[in-house]
Design an enzyme around this catalytic site. Structure first.
Site, short mmCIF file in Angstrom:
data_model
loop_
_atom_site.label_atom_id
_atom_site.label_comp_id
_atom_site.label_asym_id
_atom_site.label_seq_id
_atom_site.Cartn_x
_atom_site.Cartn_y
_atom_site.Cartn_z
N HIS A 52 43.54 14.04 67.63
CA HIS A 52 43.58 13.41 66.62
C HIS A 52 44.74 12.62 66.73
O HIS A 52 46.07 12.42 67.45
CB HIS A 52 43.98 13.65 64.99
CG HIS A 52 43.05 14.56 64.57
ND1 HIS A 52 42.56 15.08 63.16
CD2 HIS A 52 41.71 15.62 65.23
CE1 HIS A 52 41.62 15.43 63.42
NE2 HIS A 52 41.10 16.16 64.07
N GLU A 54 47.35 11.34 65.09
CA GLU A 54 48.79 12.47 63.96
C GLU A 54 49.02 13.13 64.95
O GLU A 54 50.90 13.27 65.64
CB GLU A 54 48.47 12.30 62.66
CG GLU A 54 47.82 11.52 62.36
CD GLU A 54 46.04 11.34 61.85
OE1 GLU A 54 45.84 11.26 60.94
OE2 GLU A 54 45.98 11.67 62.73
N CYS A 82 43.71 14.22 57.94
CA CYS A 82 42.91 15.66 57.29
C CYS A 82 43.91 17.06 57.22
O CYS A 82 45.13 16.96 57.24
CB CYS A 82 42.40 15.88 58.36
SG CYS A 82 42.90 16.32 59.79
N CYS A 85 46.65 17.31 60.85
CA CYS A 85 47.49 16.78 60.21
C CYS A 85 48.13 16.78 59.24
O CYS A 85 49.81 16.37 59.77
CB CYS A 85 46.88 15.39 60.93
SG CYS A 85 45.64 15.33 61.62
#
Length: 158
Positions: A52, A54, A82, A85
């Site tokens: 991801h 992040e 999410c 993260c």
């Protein structure tokens, strides 16, 4: 603030150009304004659920600063984080999270749940909706094109 969110949007556009969901993240040292980490969504190409934006930005910031704690840092991300993260943000001790578009399906900072309000040992400041329309439009356009390609592919197979 817009300068860093604009950079996150550039990273999100790079992700979209590679066929990834367009999410970009930037980590900035708050006192100096220096970008210490950047990331974009890379799950499809890396074939890795952890890739991801992040997480990629946190990894780079930790390597840049030489430690797992990221004090006095702010994260700018184009989409609400999410649960995974949010956990990484809490564990890396990022002071502030600024995000663009709300994620009503899996956003865990403000939408589906509010992880930063739970009694964890660390709670970052949260600011949502920064350049929200630009961030949301990028995501909408990506998924619109994806649906169109899917329709074309189905027609070819018939």
């Amino acid at each position: 603030m817009d300068e860093y969110m604009n950079r996150a949007l550039e990273l999100a556009k790079e992700a979209a150009d590679e066929g990834e969901v367009p999410v970009g993240a930037v980590i900035v040292q708050r006192k100096t304004g220096r970008i210490v980490g950047e990331g974009r969504n890379m799950r499809e190409n890396a074939k890795n659920a952890l890739a991801h934006a992040e997480i990629m930005a946190i990894d780079m910031a930790c390597r840049t600063l030489g430690g797992w704690r990221l004090p006095d840092c702010a994260m700018y991300v184009t989409l609400e984080p999410c649960p995974m993260c949010c956990g990484a943000i809490i564990n890396s001790r990022i002071d502030q999270v600024i995000f663009g578009a709300y994620d009503l399906k899996s956003g865990s900072a403000a939408s589906v749940q509010k992880m930063f309000d739970l009694p964890y040992n660390y709670r970052p400041e949260l600011i949502g909706g920064v350049m929200e329309q630009e961030c949301a439009d990028l995501l909408s356009e990506f998924f619109r094109k994806l649906r169109e390609r899917g329709k074309k592919y189905k027609k070819i197979q018939k």
